[in-house]
Design a protein around this motif. Structure first.
Motif, PDB file in Angstrom:
ATOM      1  N   HIS A 237       0.593   7.350   1.050  1.00 15.99           N
ATOM      2  CA  HIS A 237      -0.092   8.624   0.841  1.00 15.99           C
ATOM      3  C   HIS A 237      -1.539   8.459   0.357  1.00 15.99           C
ATOM      4  O   HIS A 237      -2.205   9.417   0.059  1.00 15.99           O
ATOM      5  CB  HIS A 237       0.704   9.489  -0.134  1.00 15.99           C
ATOM      6  N   GLU A 238      -2.046   7.266   0.277  1.00 16.30           N
ATOM      7  CA  GLU A 238      -3.448   7.059  -0.089  1.00 16.30           C
ATOM      8  C   GLU A 238      -4.336   7.591   1.016  1.00 16.30           C
ATOM      9  O   GLU A 238      -4.070   7.404   2.189  1.00 16.30           O
ATOM     10  CB  GLU A 238      -3.739   5.570  -0.285  1.00 16.30           C
ATOM     11  N   GLN A 239      -5.430   8.258   0.591  1.00 12.83           N
ATOM     12  CA  GLN A 239      -6.380   8.792   1.556  1.00 12.83           C
ATOM     13  C   GLN A 239      -7.747   8.183   1.290  1.00 12.83           C
ATOM     14  O   GLN A 239      -8.144   8.025   0.150  1.00 12.83           O
ATOM     15  CB  GLN A 239      -6.460  10.304   1.449  1.00 12.83           C
ATOM     16  N   VAL A 240      -8.408   7.868   2.317  1.00 16.98           N
ATOM     17  CA  VAL A 240      -9.744   7.306   2.204  1.00 16.98           C
ATOM     18  C   VAL A 240     -10.715   8.354   2.748  1.00 16.98           C
ATOM     19  O   VAL A 240     -10.564   8.827   3.869  1.00 16.98           O
ATOM     20  CB  VAL A 240      -9.852   5.986   2.999  1.00 16.98           C
ATOM     21  N   VAL A 241     -11.704   8.711   1.913  1.00 21.33           N
ATOM     22  CA  VAL A 241     -12.715   9.679   2.351  1.00 21.33           C
ATOM     23  C   VAL A 241     -13.852   8.888   2.970  1.00 21.33           C
ATOM     24  O   VAL A 241     -14.377   7.951   2.352  1.00 21.33           O
ATOM     25  CB  VAL A 241     -13.217  10.520   1.153  1.00 21.33           C
TER      26      VAL A 241
ATOM     27  N   ASP B  72       0.841  -1.196   0.000  1.00 21.04           N
ATOM     28  CA  ASP B  72       0.000   0.000   0.000  1.00 21.04           C
ATOM     29  C   ASP B  72       0.870   1.237   0.000  1.00 21.04           C
ATOM     30  O   ASP B  72       1.938   1.269   0.595  1.00 21.04           O
ATOM     31  CB  ASP B  72      -0.891   0.023   1.245  1.00 21.04           C
ATOM     32  N   HIS B  73       0.333   2.253  -0.685  1.00 29.95           N
ATOM     33  CA  HIS B  73       1.058   3.524  -0.686  1.00 29.95           C
ATOM     34  C   HIS B  73       0.713   4.286   0.574  1.00 29.95           C
ATOM     35  O   HIS B  73      -0.458   4.404   0.924  1.00 29.95           O
ATOM     36  CB  HIS B  73       0.660   4.354  -1.910  1.00 29.95           C
TER      37      HIS B  73
END
Length: 150
Positions: A6-10, A3-4
């Motif tokens: 910097h991934e963001q989950v809204v 997983d990266h």
């Protein structure tokens, strides 16, 4: 695969809230657009004259009493540019609505001094004072001439 960082989950609740806000804004705007109040009724004219305008050979324009057809004034060729311009606009409106040139116009002044030219065929009303006193005076002269006609 990893997983990266910097991934963001809204959050789903935030997306649903934003969608609801957008939908409410659109609904309110559409409702406001259709819920415009009617404009205030125009005061009755203190004086008015129903006139017709007819082209004459050589570029003159005759001003006729709409009821009798009697000539109450004339615009000499090459004069009255403001009057001619307003009339061109009124006749253009009639042409766009497939209405003939022969109908009447109403020159009117209300109690407050507002001078208007109305085309009953199209419903268009031009407030002639908005173009300045010198331009309104040209139509004021036509109203006086038409009112003085027997």
């Amino acid at each position: 695969m990893h997983d990266h960082p910097h991934e963001q989950v809204v959050p789903r609740a935030a997306l649903l809230g934003a969608a609801a806000l957008i939908a409410a804004t659109i609904a309110l705007a559409a409702g406001a657009r259709h819920a415009r109040p009617d404009p205030p009724a125009a005061p009755p004219p203190a004086e008015f004259a129903d006139v017709r305008f007819e082209d004459r050979p050589g570029g003159a324009v005759a001003v006729l009493d709409a009821a009798t057809g009697r000539e109450v004034g004339a615009l000499a060729p090459g004069t009255n540019g403001f009057v001619r311009g307003v009339l061109r606009g009124m006749f253009r409106g009639r042409k766009l609505e497939s209405i003939g040139r022969d109908g009447r116009f109403r020159l009117a002044r209300d109690e407050g001094g507002r001078l208007t030219l109305e085309d009953p065929a199209t419903g268009r009303v031009v407030d002639l004072r908005s173009f300045g006193p010198a331009n309104a005076a040209a139509f004021d002269g036509l109203l006086a001439a038409a009112k003085g006609a027997p």
